[in-house]
Design an enzyme around this catalytic site. Structure first.
Site, PDB file in Angstrom:
ATOM      1  CB  SER A 136       2.074  13.044 -33.421  1.00 48.78           C
ATOM      2  OG  SER A 136       1.639  12.295 -34.624  1.00 48.78           O
ATOM      3  CE  LYS A 162      -1.287  10.862 -33.478  1.00 51.31           C
ATOM      4  NZ  LYS A 162      -2.581  11.807 -33.145  1.00 51.31           N
ATOM      5  CE  LYS A 164      -0.496  11.595 -37.516  1.00 54.92           C
ATOM      6  NZ  LYS A 164      -2.167  11.952 -37.389  1.00 54.92           N
ATOM      7  CG  ASP A 190      -3.983   9.537 -35.701  1.00 53.23           C
ATOM      8  OD1 ASP A 190      -5.116   9.071 -36.215  1.00 53.23           O
ATOM      9  OD2 ASP A 190      -4.042  10.818 -35.605  1.00 53.23           O
ATOM     10  CD  GLU A 215      -5.724  10.013 -33.017  1.00 56.67           C
ATOM     11  OE1 GLU A 215      -4.432   9.925 -32.469  1.00 56.67           O
ATOM     12  OE2 GLU A 215      -5.715  11.367 -33.171  1.00 56.67           O
ATOM     13  CG  ASP A 240      -8.387  13.538 -34.444  1.00 58.92           C
ATOM     14  OD1 ASP A 240      -9.184  14.329 -34.367  1.00 58.92           O
ATOM     15  OD2 ASP A 240      -7.262  13.310 -34.772  1.00 58.92           O
ATOM     16  CE  LYS A 264      -5.998  16.532 -33.637  1.00 59.32           C
ATOM     17  NZ  LYS A 264      -6.218  16.034 -34.870  1.00 59.32           N
ATOM     18  N   GLY A 292      -3.178  17.627 -31.413  1.00 62.58           N
ATOM     19  CA  GLY A 292      -2.454  18.691 -32.105  1.00 62.58           C
ATOM     20  C   GLY A 292      -2.433  19.084 -33.566  1.00 62.58           C
TER      21      GLY A 292
HETATM   22  O1  SMG Z   1       0.693  18.693 -33.495  1.00 61.63           O
HETATM   23  O2  SMG Z   1       2.020  17.168 -33.033  1.00 61.63           O
HETATM   24  C1  SMG Z   1       0.958  17.632 -33.549  1.00 61.63           C
HETATM   25  C2  SMG Z   1       0.300  16.914 -34.598  1.00 61.63           C
HETATM   26  C3  SMG Z   1      -0.457  15.495 -33.933  1.00 61.63           C
HETATM   27  O3  SMG Z   1      -0.819  13.694 -35.498  1.00 61.63           O
HETATM   28  C4  SMG Z   1      -1.251  14.956 -35.218  1.00 61.63           C
HETATM   29  N1  SMG Z   1      -2.092  15.176 -35.918  1.00 61.63           N
HETATM   30  O4  SMG Z   1      -4.995  13.358 -36.797  1.00 61.63           O
HETATM   31  O5  SMG Z   1      -4.095  13.728 -34.646  1.00 61.63           O
HETATM   32  C5  SMG Z   1      -3.947  14.060 -36.077  1.00 61.63           C
HETATM   33  C6  SMG Z   1      -2.767  14.935 -36.788  1.00 61.63           C
HETATM   34  C7  SMG Z   1      -3.617  15.804 -37.677  1.00 61.63           C
HETATM   35  C8  SMG Z   1      -2.449  16.986 -38.224  1.00 61.63           C
HETATM   36  S1  SMG Z   1      -1.992  16.308 -39.610  1.00 61.63           S
HETATM   37  C9  SMG Z   1      -1.061  17.524 -40.143  1.00 61.63           C
HETATM   38 MG    MG Z   2      -5.686  12.058 -35.339  1.00 58.65          MG
END
Ligand code: SMG
Ligand code: MG
Length: 369
Positions: A136, A162, A164, A190, A215, A240, A264, A292
């Site tokens: 991510s 992925k 953001k 995402d 996402e 999510d 998750k 994650g």
């Molecule tokens: O653990 O690699 C990881 C982070 C993956 O993008 C990630 N998580 O919305 O999926 C999500 C975000 C939430 C956590 S942001 C701190």
């Molecule tokens: Mg997410």
């Protein structure tokens, strides 16, 4: 099962680089580790919340309070009848707080599995020895930085990228990554709830880039909005934040709000509910993948085991330890041909490095049962 003590340990680990999402930026990972001691075993788990209630309503200080004052007394009242399978029912009268419930269920499950010599992977029903890893990539200051970051991750072997996104950082980064790295890489985005249904026409501009999924584009409580958006864009919608239980998953699928689910375990109250979501999704032909929350090796070990179940058909946000930390709390998870190996030892199957744990600990509270 007899529990002697439960330890709540606050730790803070620096991240190798800040991680920015549509809701904020973090440069260290703060969490609460839960250690459950029984006469024969020690179970460990990691709270998934962040310091602030920005990803969801849960946050670490609130989690610590609800665990100490509302959840642990209910578990203690069960005496030796307590098992991991009974945790969710015992805690059900307390509304919400899925992540705080999850960390307790997981630590108890870890102790229970260690007592019987069974690994998380075996217990949950993993069908493979390793799981393909995605990564991510946070929002960065410039498109140049993004191309460099994605290029490095691909060179390391990550099987899926992925990005953001947020308004102002969406179509251009996606277009550039596609143009630079080609049509063959698995690419998804995402939004962490950053858009509304009024943005449908804008989000449709992502359609030509053949994304695996988008996402959580809309608010977590906007299930019908996601169903409406699904009819207006071609990119598959993955939920999510909206999915907090197996019932939520069933409803979202039935309403056409998603065609993929990010599972998750912490968000849904633990690994046992996460497995139910896996099963419901599988029964409906909906693929899932493991999300994650920047976990240390402790949380990552259990996530990687879950990602071994058969309907986890897309690479997860289960990246190698060095994507997050220069020094993890366990032996690092490393990429082997773009995949992470599922630990095979009892319980979560990873040893905690005592000296590292001490170095990053900020407080410890021990509750005697
Ligand atoms: O653990 O690699 C990881 C982070 C993956 O993008 C990630 N998580 O919305 O999926 C999500 C975000 C939430 C956590 S942001 C701190
Ligand atoms: Mg997410």
């Amino acid at each position: 099962m007899k529990i002697q003590t439960i330890e709540l340990r606050r730790v803070a680990l620096p991240l190798v680089s800040p991680f920015r999402t549509s809701f904020g930026s973090v440069s260290e990972r703060e969490t609460i580790l839960v250690r459950v001691a029984t006469p024969d075993a020690e179970g460990w788990a990691e709270h998934a919340a962040e310091p602030g209630p920005l990803y969801s309503s849960e946050f670490l200080d609130g989690g610590e309070l609800v665990i100490r004052d509302h959840l642990l007394p209910r578990l203690e009242a069960m005496g030796e009848d307590l098992t991991a399978e009974r945790v969710a029912t015992a805690l059900a009268p307390v509304k919400g707080h899925a992540m705080s419930k999850a960390v307790l269920e997981t630590a108890i499950l870890d102790a229970q599995l260690k007592e019987t010599g069974v690994s998380f992977g075996q217990h949950l029903g993993a069908v493979r020895e390793s799981v393909p890893a995605g990564v991510s990539v946070g929002i960065l200051d410039s498109l140049d930085e993004l191309v460099n970051a994605v290029g490095e991750y691909l060179a390391q072997g990550y099987r899926r990228i992925k990005l953001k996104i947020e308004p102002g950082w969406d179509v251009a980064p996606v277009r550039l990554v596609r143009e630079t790295f080609g049509d063959d890489i698995l690419l998804q985005v995402d939004a962490n709830t950053a858009y509304t249904l009024a943005d449908a026409r804008h989000l449709a501009q992502l359609d030509p880039y053949d994304l695996l999924l988008i996402e959580q584009p809309l608010s977590e409580d906007d299930i019908l909005g996601h169903a409406a958006l699904a009819a207006l864009i071609r990119t598959p919608i993955c939920l999510d934040e909206s999915i907090e239980s197996a019932r939520d998953a069933a409803a979202a699928i039935a309403l056409g709000a998603c065609s993929v689910i990010n599972v998750k375990p912490a968000r849904v109250g633990g690994y046992l509910e996460a497995r139910r979501i896996h099963d419901i999704a599988a029964a409906n032909g909906v693929p899932v993948w493991c999300g994650g929350m920047l976990e240390t090796g402790i949380g990552r070990a259990a996530n990687v085991a879950l990602a071994g179940l058969p309907n986890f058909v897309l690479p997860g946000d289960t990246s190698a330890s060095d994507r997050y930390y220069a020094q993890d709390l366990t032996a690092p998870f490393v990429l082997e041909d773009g995949a992470l190996r599922i630990p095979t030892g009892p319980g979560i199957g990873v040893e905690i490095l005592d000296d590292v744990l001490t170095e990053f600990t900020t407080s410890v509270e021990t509750i005697r049962f």
